[in-house]
Design a protein around this motif. Sequence first.
Motif, PDB file in Angstrom:
ATOM      1  N   LEU A  72     -16.671  -1.646  -6.648  1.00 13.97           N
ATOM      2  CA  LEU A  72     -14.925  -1.794  -6.731  1.00 13.97           C
ATOM      3  C   LEU A  72     -14.580  -2.760  -5.752  1.00 13.97           C
ATOM      4  CD1 LEU A  72     -12.524  -0.052  -7.527  1.00 13.97           C
ATOM      5  CD2 LEU A  72     -12.712   1.087  -5.396  1.00 13.97           C
ATOM      6  N   GLU A  73     -13.858  -3.580  -6.194  1.00 17.04           N
ATOM      7  CA  GLU A  73     -13.077  -4.853  -5.374  1.00 17.04           C
ATOM      8  C   GLU A  73     -11.776  -4.876  -5.437  1.00 17.04           C
ATOM      9  OE1 GLU A  73     -13.199  -8.957  -7.059  1.00 17.04           O
ATOM     10  OE2 GLU A  73     -14.807  -7.771  -8.312  1.00 17.04           O
ATOM     11  N   ASP A  74     -10.999  -5.161  -4.204  1.00 19.84           N
ATOM     12  CA  ASP A  74      -9.384  -5.145  -4.308  1.00 19.84           C
ATOM     13  C   ASP A  74      -9.073  -6.691  -4.602  1.00 19.84           C
ATOM     14  OD1 ASP A  74      -6.775  -5.146  -3.618  1.00 19.84           O
ATOM     15  OD2 ASP A  74      -7.057  -4.584  -1.559  1.00 19.84           O
ATOM     16  N   THR A  75      -8.405  -6.911  -5.743  1.00 19.18           N
ATOM     17  CA  THR A  75      -8.057  -8.268  -6.159  1.00 19.18           C
ATOM     18  C   THR A  75      -6.704  -8.400  -5.702  1.00 19.18           C
ATOM     19  OG1 THR A  75      -7.078  -7.311  -7.931  1.00 19.18           O
ATOM     20  CG2 THR A  75      -9.128  -7.768  -8.156  1.00 19.18           C
TER      21      THR A  75
ATOM     22  N   ALA B  18      -4.472  -5.341  -7.437  1.00 15.41           N
ATOM     23  CA  ALA B  18      -5.443  -4.126  -8.301  1.00 15.41           C
ATOM     24  C   ALA B  18      -6.596  -4.045  -7.808  1.00 15.41           C
ATOM     25  CB  ALA B  18      -5.221  -4.520  -9.725  1.00 15.41           C
TER      26      ALA B  18
ATOM     27  N   LEU C  56     -10.556  -3.610  -9.288  1.00 10.66           N
ATOM     28  CA  LEU C  56     -11.530  -3.829 -10.175  1.00 10.66           C
ATOM     29  C   LEU C  56     -12.674  -2.837  -9.967  1.00 10.66           C
ATOM     30  CD1 LEU C  56     -12.214  -5.025 -12.879  1.00 10.66           C
ATOM     31  CD2 LEU C  56     -13.132  -7.053 -11.373  1.00 10.66           C
TER      32      LEU C  56
ATOM     33  N   ARG D 197     -16.342  -2.003 -11.782  1.00 11.57           N
ATOM     34  CA  ARG D 197     -17.218  -2.676 -12.482  1.00 11.57           C
ATOM     35  C   ARG D 197     -18.424  -2.062 -12.659  1.00 11.57           C
ATOM     36  NH1 ARG D 197     -17.308  -7.374 -10.640  1.00 11.57           N
ATOM     37  NH2 ARG D 197     -16.013  -8.511 -12.422  1.00 11.57           N
TER      38      ARG D 197
ATOM     39  N   GLY E  39      -4.129   1.038 -16.113  1.00 14.22           N
ATOM     40  CA  GLY E  39      -4.979  -0.017 -15.960  1.00 14.22           C
ATOM     41  C   GLY E  39      -5.465  -0.560 -17.471  1.00 14.22           C
TER      42      GLY E  39
ATOM     43  N   SER F  86      -9.266  -1.830 -19.727  1.00 11.21           N
ATOM     44  CA  SER F  86     -10.656  -1.838 -19.635  1.00 11.21           C
ATOM     45  C   SER F  86     -11.070  -3.010 -20.619  1.00 11.21           C
ATOM     46  CB  SER F  86     -11.237  -0.630 -20.279  1.00 11.21           C
ATOM     47  OG  SER F  86     -10.690  -0.269 -21.823  1.00 11.21           O
ATOM     48  N   HIS F  87     -12.267  -3.374 -20.172  1.00  7.01           N
ATOM     49  CA  HIS F  87     -13.045  -4.884 -20.903  1.00  7.01           C
ATOM     50  C   HIS F  87     -14.377  -4.554 -20.921  1.00  7.01           C
ATOM     51  CE1 HIS F  87     -13.757  -8.767 -21.751  1.00  7.01           C
ATOM     52  NE2 HIS F  87     -14.414  -8.981 -20.802  1.00  7.01           N
TER      53      HIS F  87
ATOM     54  N   SER G   6     -15.941  -2.595 -17.357  1.00 10.81           N
ATOM     55  CA  SER G   6     -14.836  -2.484 -16.312  1.00 10.81           C
ATOM     56  C   SER G   6     -13.654  -1.959 -16.608  1.00 10.81           C
ATOM     57  CB  SER G   6     -14.866  -3.983 -15.739  1.00 10.81           C
ATOM     58  OG  SER G   6     -14.349  -4.956 -16.792  1.00 10.81           O
TER      59      SER G   6
END
Length: 221
Positions: free
Chosen positions: A165-168, A171, A173, A175, A209, A211-212, A221
């Motif tokens: 989980l990263e802070d962009t 938002a 993300l 994964r 959000g 999803s991809h 993700s």
Amino acid sequence: IRVLIRRIDGYFLGIFEDITDIKRSEETARRSLEANRTLLSELHHRVKNNLQIISSLINLQARGMDQDFCELMRALQLRIRAMALVHELLLSNPEASTVDFASYTERLISYLRDMHRSGVQIEVDIVDVKFGIETAVPLGLILNELVSNSLRHAFDDGGTIRVSLEDTGNAFLLRVSDNGRGLPEGFSLKENAGLGLDLVGGLVSSLTGHSHLSRPGAHHS
């Protein structure tokens, strides 16, 4: 009584102030806060216990049923556990109104690995962030579905699942990826997704959000 003494031009000035009403108000506020904390703690405790009871009832219902039915019941139990864990963490720290997502993820993944009796290696990299219950629960359910999907279908003999989980900046993300066999050719989230991935889609929408899915390797993700 609050007393304030000041020296002014060689003389002393004493000010006596009756703060009884202030102290009574502070005490009333303190008692109200304590009562709210107790009530909130009791609420989390009851919700957690009720979810555990539901899980136990599902377990009893599944006894003697065929394998496919048991698998459906176990998937439902995992979803219940993902929700109950949020209340456990909030109950363990009555002062908090948010959930440390790194701690939550570690505990959830440990539980999923035990339930699936899997020796798969799971690597976790979660940014230091806390979420309120309205965000932590759907994120936990999403994580539960994606990790469970990899544990059930991705591997024949060991492998690695990665969760991050990263802070962009504007938002977050989330994964989930693995180095297993990957998804079948032509697989589509819209046309081929089962109940689990349909649930993920609905939860992602509830968090505003998207999803991809990408290949090679099952990567969501």
